[in-house]
Scaffold this motif. Structure first.
Motif, PDB file in Angstrom:
ATOM      1  N   TYR A   1       0.846  -1.200   0.000  1.00 47.06           N
ATOM      2  CA  TYR A   1       0.000   0.000   0.000  1.00 47.06           C
ATOM      3  C   TYR A   1       0.882   1.251   0.000  1.00 47.06           C
ATOM      4  O   TYR A   1       0.949   1.953   1.004  1.00 47.06           O
TER       5      TYR A   1
ATOM      6  N   GLN B   1       2.244   4.958  -0.400  1.00 41.07           N
ATOM      7  CA  GLN B   1       1.575   6.252  -0.323  1.00 41.07           C
ATOM      8  C   GLN B   1       2.273   7.300  -1.162  1.00 41.07           C
ATOM      9  O   GLN B   1       1.698   8.317  -1.491  1.00 41.07           O
TER      10      GLN B   1
ATOM     11  N   PRO C   1      -6.765   8.109  -4.622  1.00 42.14           N
ATOM     12  CA  PRO C   1      -6.470   9.535  -4.414  1.00 42.14           C
ATOM     13  C   PRO C   1      -5.582   9.768  -3.192  1.00 42.14           C
ATOM     14  O   PRO C   1      -5.082  10.861  -2.997  1.00 42.14           O
ATOM     15  N   TYR C   2      -5.398   8.710  -2.380  1.00 45.36           N
ATOM     16  CA  TYR C   2      -4.558   8.849  -1.188  1.00 45.36           C
ATOM     17  C   TYR C   2      -3.070   8.794  -1.510  1.00 45.36           C
ATOM     18  O   TYR C   2      -2.245   9.014  -0.643  1.00 45.36           O
ATOM     19  N   ILE C   3      -2.735   8.475  -2.749  1.00 45.99           N
ATOM     20  CA  ILE C   3      -1.318   8.353  -3.113  1.00 45.99           C
ATOM     21  C   ILE C   3      -0.765   9.691  -3.602  1.00 45.99           C
ATOM     22  O   ILE C   3      -1.406  10.408  -4.377  1.00 45.99           O
ATOM     23  N   LYS C   4       0.417  10.009  -3.120  1.00 43.99           N
ATOM     24  CA  LYS C   4       1.094  11.206  -3.611  1.00 43.99           C
ATOM     25  C   LYS C   4       2.048  10.810  -4.737  1.00 43.99           C
ATOM     26  O   LYS C   4       2.836   9.876  -4.573  1.00 43.99           O
ATOM     27  N   CYS C   5       1.940  11.503  -5.866  1.00 41.62           N
ATOM     28  CA  CYS C   5       2.747  11.144  -7.030  1.00 41.62           C
ATOM     29  C   CYS C   5       3.865  12.153  -7.253  1.00 41.62           C
ATOM     30  O   CYS C   5       3.627  13.356  -7.281  1.00 41.62           O
TER      31      CYS C   5
END
Lengths: 75, 404
Positions: free
Chosen positions: B137, B139, B164-168
């Motif tokens: 999982y 992030q 949408p919780y992932i920072k890219c």
């Protein structure tokens, strides 16, 4: 609970707690401790999932330093 | 003709020796040819004829290689084949065993590709045992790709929809042409040095081998191998196999799939979370019930062993013992009494006075000593005779022995 724990670590920890609750015979105090910790971890995971910010950052390197720019930076 | 000094071979010997010679000296060779016949058999092996302007030769592709071929063979195709030479010893038939096949025009690059692939394989860069595990999982993820075009948009769309919780962190790089691989290596290096992300997606849209060539550069492949951050590749289409794909910790067939593999759907995570939470609560309740049950059980056992009961029990035992004790005592006393009575009766019968009553007398001398035998008295001596109601004194007149 340690301060800086990633979502993944929190999730794994929660899984571990539930599994050991199922497999080990616990004394009541230990079990209540697990329960309390498990609920906290679950709440933390939910919070992180719902925590939507500005999520896209473009990394550009200038003079051996990198700069983060919000959003998709198209030249 | 003198054959004595000649070396004479059997057919098998000569076939085996030639087979050995061919396999030793002609392995992993390249042949440029046209396919003049091709047939795939139910066994899974394919038999084909290769030719040029003047000659032809038969060849075989074993089933284990068919699915891994770079192209699908067709009659009339100009191809470059990677093969081993051999001899089918039962028939003495020369044989070409094809391991891979490329379109002839792209030959130069494929030659380079195969050579580098073999080298890297030997160095262990493609070993499954050295592949890093992907975070379940993540992030924070890094995306190394061109900032133009559909690929980055596709990836961001998928991430935005699912996770949408992932920072890219996007690392814009050129994905073809000279200098592209160096830029990609640099991006991997930045991500590693600053520990920005938990996993990297390296992506590019489809293209020809020339277009994708940057992803076959040794420097890039070694950089992917050395990255301590796991790397997922999504390069081109499913059929494109760049060396970057081989070395990557996970190879996704396309950029979109790479994004899907990295980003677990938020809904799915929430489901897993609530499942865990349910189990947490359920287990807790189950455990509490279990303890309650045990407490009840123990309590009922405590009742069973209540102190009053124990004392009552002992008291009863004590009464019983006491009763028995009295019983024994009485019987012993009774027996003693009977015995005493018997003795007393006997004694009573033996009392001397009783004898006097019956006419016996007790004779004593002047010293009151009992006279029992003749020797106890002399003639003319006075003796005393005790009777029942008094005594008489008398004189011995004569002594007479019973024997006389």
């Amino acid at each position: 609970m340690p301060k800086k724990i990633s979502f993944e670590e929190a999730f794994m920890e929660l899984e571990k707690i539930v599994n050991s609750m199922e497999s080990d015979s616990l004394d009541l105090n230990k079990m209540l401790g697990f329960f309390e910790k498990g609920i906290k971890l679950s709440a933390k995971c939910h919070k992180e999932l719902n925590d939507i910010q500005s999520r896209v950052v473009t990394v550009i390197e200038k003079n051996n330093k990198f700069i983060e720019k919000n959003g998709l930076d198209i030249k | 003709m003198d054959i004595k000094n000649q070396n004479i071979f059997s057919v098998s010997q000569i076939n085996n020796q030639i087979k050995y010679y061919l396999e030793k000296n002609y392995s992993n060779i390249w042949i440029k040819a046209e396919i003049s016949s091709y047939k795939l058999y139910p066994s899974g092996h394919a038999y084909l004829t290769l030719k040029d302007e003047t000659s032809e030769v038969s060849a075989i592709i074993f089933s284990q290689y068919i699915s891994k071929l770079n192209i699908i063979p067709n009659i009339g195709m100009d191809v470059l084949v990677l093969c081993d030479l051999s001899l089918y010893t039962y028939k003495g038939k020369f044989q070409i065993k094809i391991k891979n096949m490329y379109v002839a025009g792209e030959g130069e690059l494929w030659l380079k590709y195969e050579k580098l692939k073999q080298l890297l394989q030997k160095d262990g860069l493609f070993d499954h045992s050295v592949k890093k595990h992907l975070p379940k999982y993540p992030q924070k993820i890094g995306i190394i790709t061109s900032s133009n075009g559909a690929v980055i948009q596709d990836i961001l769309n998928i991430l935005n929809r699912r996770a949408p919780y992932i920072k890219c962190y996007i690392f814009p790089v050129p994905v073809q042409g000279s200098g592209a691989s160096e830029k990609i290596v640099n991006a991997i290096d930045i991500a590693n040095r600053h520990g920005l992300v938990e996993v990297i997606i390296l992506a590019r849209g489809g293209g020809t081998i020339e277009d994708l060539w940057s992803f076959n550069e040794e420097k890039l492949i070694r950089s992917i191998f050395n990255s301590s951050i796991p790397i997922v590749t999504g390069i081109g289409h499913e059929t494109d196999n760049t060396l970057s794909d081989f070395v990557a910790d996970y190879r996704a067939p396309t950029p979109s799939v790479a994004a899907e593999i990295i980003a677990v759907d938020k809904i799915e995570i929430i489901q897993r979370l609530s499942f865990l939470q349910d189990r947490l609560i359920l287990n807790c309740q189950k455990n509490i019930k279990y303890f309650q049950h045990r407490i009840d059980l123990l309590a009922s056992r405590v009742m069973l062993y209540k102190p009053k009961l124990i004392i009552d029990n002992f008291r009863q035992k004590l009464f019983k013992k006491q009763y028995l004790l009295e019983l024994y005592m009485n019987s012993i006393i009774d027996r003693k009494i009977t015995k005493i009575e018997n003795i007393s009766n006997k004694l009573h019968l033996l009392h001397p006075k009783k004898l006097l009553k019956r006419g016996y007398v007790i004779a004593t001398d002047k010293n009151n000593k009992l006279i029992c035998k003749l020797e106890d008295v002399k003639v003319n001596e006075n003796i005393k005779l005790q009777l029942i109601n008094g005594s008489i004194t008398t004189k011995i007149l004569k002594k007479e022995s019973r024997d006389a």
